[in-house]
Motif scaffolding. Structure first.
Motif, PDB file in Angstrom:
ATOM      1  N   THR A 417       5.553  -0.770   3.417  1.00 15.31           N
ATOM      2  CA  THR A 417       4.353  -1.504   4.082  1.00 15.31           C
ATOM      3  C   THR A 417       3.086  -1.765   3.737  1.00 15.31           C
ATOM      4  O   THR A 417       2.608  -0.851   2.850  1.00 15.31           O
ATOM      5  CB  THR A 417       4.189  -0.621   5.474  1.00 15.31           C
ATOM      6  N   ARG A 419      -0.572  -4.044   4.022  1.00 17.13           N
ATOM      7  CA  ARG A 419      -1.542  -5.005   4.902  1.00 17.13           C
ATOM      8  C   ARG A 419      -2.019  -6.212   3.808  1.00 17.13           C
ATOM      9  O   ARG A 419      -2.474  -5.975   2.832  1.00 17.13           O
ATOM     10  CB  ARG A 419      -2.866  -4.293   4.952  1.00 17.13           C
ATOM     11  N   ALA A 423      -3.242  -8.259   7.834  1.00 15.42           N
ATOM     12  CA  ALA A 423      -1.870  -8.257   8.826  1.00 15.42           C
ATOM     13  C   ALA A 423      -0.736  -7.345   8.078  1.00 15.42           C
ATOM     14  O   ALA A 423      -0.595  -7.503   6.821  1.00 15.42           O
ATOM     15  CB  ALA A 423      -1.282  -9.608   9.076  1.00 15.42           C
ATOM     16  N   GLU A 424      -0.063  -6.337   8.667  1.00 21.03           N
ATOM     17  CA  GLU A 424       1.016  -5.452   8.265  1.00 21.03           C
ATOM     18  C   GLU A 424       2.335  -6.376   7.818  1.00 21.03           C
ATOM     19  O   GLU A 424       2.712  -7.172   8.715  1.00 21.03           O
ATOM     20  CB  GLU A 424       1.326  -4.422   9.364  1.00 21.03           C
ATOM     21  N   ARG A 425       2.950  -6.071   6.667  1.00 26.37           N
ATOM     22  CA  ARG A 425       4.121  -6.759   6.187  1.00 26.37           C
ATOM     23  C   ARG A 425       5.006  -5.639   5.741  1.00 26.37           C
ATOM     24  O   ARG A 425       4.422  -4.747   4.959  1.00 26.37           O
ATOM     25  CB  ARG A 425       3.969  -7.860   5.301  1.00 26.37           C
ATOM     26  N   ASN A 426       6.267  -5.630   6.123  1.00 28.39           N
ATOM     27  CA  ASN A 426       7.300  -4.727   5.374  1.00 28.39           C
ATOM     28  C   ASN A 426       8.332  -5.585   4.461  1.00 28.39           C
ATOM     29  O   ASN A 426       8.653  -6.610   4.784  1.00 28.39           O
ATOM     30  CB  ASN A 426       8.137  -3.983   6.517  1.00 28.39           C
ATOM     31  N   ALA A 427       8.879  -4.681   3.594  1.00 27.91           N
ATOM     32  CA  ALA A 427      10.022  -5.333   2.797  1.00 27.91           C
ATOM     33  C   ALA A 427      10.632  -3.885   2.330  1.00 27.91           C
ATOM     34  O   ALA A 427      10.054  -2.827   2.030  1.00 27.91           O
ATOM     35  CB  ALA A 427       9.364  -5.875   1.681  1.00 27.91           C
ATOM     36  N   LYS A 444       8.341  -8.868  -3.231  1.00 33.58           N
ATOM     37  CA  LYS A 444       8.941  -9.625  -1.660  1.00 33.58           C
ATOM     38  C   LYS A 444       7.746  -9.706  -0.686  1.00 33.58           C
ATOM     39  O   LYS A 444       7.594 -11.109  -0.387  1.00 33.58           O
ATOM     40  CB  LYS A 444      10.049  -8.779  -1.103  1.00 33.58           C
ATOM     41  N   ILE A 445       6.776  -8.699  -0.675  1.00 35.84           N
ATOM     42  CA  ILE A 445       5.553  -8.912   0.157  1.00 35.84           C
ATOM     43  C   ILE A 445       4.904  -9.764  -0.208  1.00 35.84           C
ATOM     44  O   ILE A 445       3.972 -10.734   0.373  1.00 35.84           O
ATOM     45  CB  ILE A 445       5.080  -7.633   0.613  1.00 35.84           C
ATOM     46  N   THR A 520      -0.080 -16.399   2.903  1.00 35.26           N
ATOM     47  CA  THR A 520      -0.910 -15.781   4.050  1.00 35.26           C
ATOM     48  C   THR A 520      -0.045 -15.504   5.195  1.00 35.26           C
ATOM     49  O   THR A 520       1.155 -16.027   5.467  1.00 35.26           O
ATOM     50  CB  THR A 520      -1.963 -16.757   4.441  1.00 35.26           C
ATOM     51  N   PRO A 521      -0.173 -14.412   5.883  1.00 38.46           N
ATOM     52  CA  PRO A 521       0.821 -14.014   6.832  1.00 38.46           C
ATOM     53  C   PRO A 521       0.984 -14.832   8.020  1.00 38.46           C
ATOM     54  O   PRO A 521      -0.047 -15.642   8.298  1.00 38.46           O
ATOM     55  CB  PRO A 521       0.449 -12.624   7.302  1.00 38.46           C
TER      56      PRO A 521
END
Ligand code: KIV
Ligand code: ZN
Length: 521
Positions: A417, A419, A423-427, A444-445, A520-521
């Protein structure tokens, strides 16, 4: 203002070119903030002159010279410049904000360089050199002139060039061994020859700038000093083009240790040498070789029983220098679980870390966490924590959580996980090992798969609970950046190192082009 100072005859000025010649070496590029951090450490070292860059070479270099010039108090800050008018002007503009500004003008004087590189005659070179020095001299006093490739130049032609540039106002004459071709005896003779024949030679400072292609940079610098040079150009850890430049720590400690023979001194605060070496190594992601004189891990390690026995009886049996004179942490148990913030800050300062440059609150929290995990916390652990904190500035990517699973029966898997710009992102990903899985998930993130050019792990102190320090070098879109991470868990340290490298790529990408390649998220 006279920035060359009338110094006693036995004083050797230390001219540091880590930020210019050092930075030119492959994989040693630094961003502006990193250069300012190195410059601050150079100021703590009390170097006399900082060559902050080559202002005309790129907008980034101009900005670095400008920022370093503004940040420095005592050292002269100068920019390198060719003999072209736009170069001299850019150099002058970049150092405008310095308390003690300077310009370093160079042109090659060897036949091979004049004919093939410059396509200029001797007369052209003489005129260009005189013209450029005259122009710079109209604006400031500290003008240095270098005969590039001096060690392969005709000495009598150099006498002519030096005579004219001194007439035009050059205060420092530098004779570089640009290709690392010289042998000490002959390099020393060149200085004696020039000082004997150039009118006004006693009115200027003679400087040596050596490269280490034959491993003789320090020896050549010492030979120059024996023959009247009173400025040495060098870099921290000896970084620089090809085999590097004269290593600052080696030349300074040679002069200090053999003062009996050399009969000169420098103004270097030698206890800042080790922190400087570590800081640079962290920033550029190049570990110091263990057998590197003065600052390598083995420089003071005695392995042979007979040596250990001697050192235990009397250190002087095998030690010609004291590690504490170089600022090497004694690796004693310094602080523990119950130590307060104040003691922690004191210790940081003793280790050469400026608390203003890191988030002390976070570093202290990390220290407390480490105390819970590790029985003994060493000076080196504290330095690693401080460096870890100093890396987390204005980051695009932040590691939030990492879960890795691995067993002898299953493929290693990582869930990450992060940021990204808030913004939080998971892979998740699987890989050949836990580090590989973790790196794939991070890629990946980030939305990119840079080439991992180098990856190395080092245990900072002994024991399986030691902090591990990971350095990596990644390449993307023609840019190579280093990343570092320290943690008691090696996979975590590896993730931190990659995230650090991605942040540098992102910062550099933004500087170089307005187009941001990261999603960008
Ligand atoms: O090695 C060299 O000749 C140089 C000059 C520009 C001083 O770095
Ligand atoms: Zn050089």
């Amino acid at each position: 203002m006279d920035t060359t100072h009338q110094m006693a005859d036995d004083y050797v000025r230390i001219f540091d070119t880590t930020l210019r010649d050092g930075e030119q070496a492959p994989g040693c590029t630094m961003n502006v903030e990193e250069k300012v951090a190195i410059a601050r450490q150079l100021e703590r070292l009390n170097v006399d002159i900082i060559e902050a860059g080559f202002a005309a070479s790129s907008p980034g270099d101009f900005e670095s010279v400008r920022r370093v010039a503004e940040a420095m108090g005592n050292p002269v800050v100068l920019s390198l410049s060719r003999t072209r008018d736009e170069d001299v002007d850019q150099a002058l503009r970049a150092v405008e904000g310095a308390k003690r500004p300077g310009v370093h003008i160079f042109i090659a004087t060897s036949e091979i360089h004049m004919k093939y590189k410059l396509n200029m005659t001797r007369e052209d070179v003489l005129n260009a050199a005189t013209w450029a020095v005259t122009r710079a001299k109209r604006h400031l006093d500290h003008v240095e002139f270098s005969c590039e490739d001096a060690s392969r130049s005709d000495w009598d032609f150099m006498v002519k060039v030096c005579t004219e540039v001194i007439r035009a106002g050059a205060k420092i004459i530098n004779l570089p061994d640009t290709t690392g071709h010289a042998i000490p005896e002959e390099f020393g003779r060149m200085f004696a020859y020039m000082r004997e024949r150039v009118p006004g030679a006693d009115q200027v400072i003679w400087s040596a700038h050596c490269h280490n292609d034959l491993g003789l940079a320090v020896a050549n610098s010492l030979a120059a000093i024996r023959n009247g040079a009173r400025q040495i150009e060098c870099t921290i850890n000896g970084i620089g083009e090809r085999a590097g430049n004269t290593s600052m720590e080696e030349v300074v400690m040679a002069l200090k240790t053999r003062q009996d023979l050399m009969e000169v001194r420098t103004g270097i605060e030698t206890r800042q040498i080790y922190p400087a070496s570590r800081l640079l190594s962290q920033i550029i992601g190049q570990p110091v070789p263990p057998n590197k004189p003065i600052v390598g891990d083995n420089a003071f390690a005695h392995e042979a029983g007979i040596h250990q026995d001697g050192v235990l009886k009397n250190k002087l049996t095998y030690e010609i220098m004291k590690p504490e004179d170089i600022g090497i942490p004694s690796n004693k148990l310094v602080l523990g679980k119950h130590s307060g913030r104040h003691a922690f800050i004191n210790r940081l300062e003793e280790l050469g870390v400026d608390p203003e440059t890191i988030d002390v609150q976070k570093a202290f929290a990390a220290f407390k966490e480490l105390c819970d995990k590790k029985k003994i916390v060493y000076d080196d652990d504290i330095l690693a924590l401080a460096n870890e904190e100093s890396r987390r500035t204005a980051d695009q990517f932040e590691l939030v959580d990492l879960v890795v699973t691995s067993s002898t029966r299953s493929t290693p898997r990582a869930e990450v996980t992060m940021r990204v710009a808030g913004a939080e992102r998971n892979a998740d990903a699987t890989g050949d090992g836990m580090v590989d899985a973790c790196y794939k998930a991070i890629y990946k993130i980030a939305g990119i798969t840079p080439t991992l050019e180098r990856y190395s792990v080092k245990a900072i102190t002994g024991g399986t609970d030691a902090l591990g320090e990971v350095s990596c070098l990644v390449r993307e879109d023609g840019m190579t950046v280093a990343g570092q991470g320290a943690h008691s868990d090696i996979v975590m340290a590896s993730a931190l190192a990659l995230v650090n490298a991605l942040n540098r790529l992102s910062a550099r990408g933004e500087r170089i082009s307005a187009q941001h390649t990261f999603p960008t998220p």
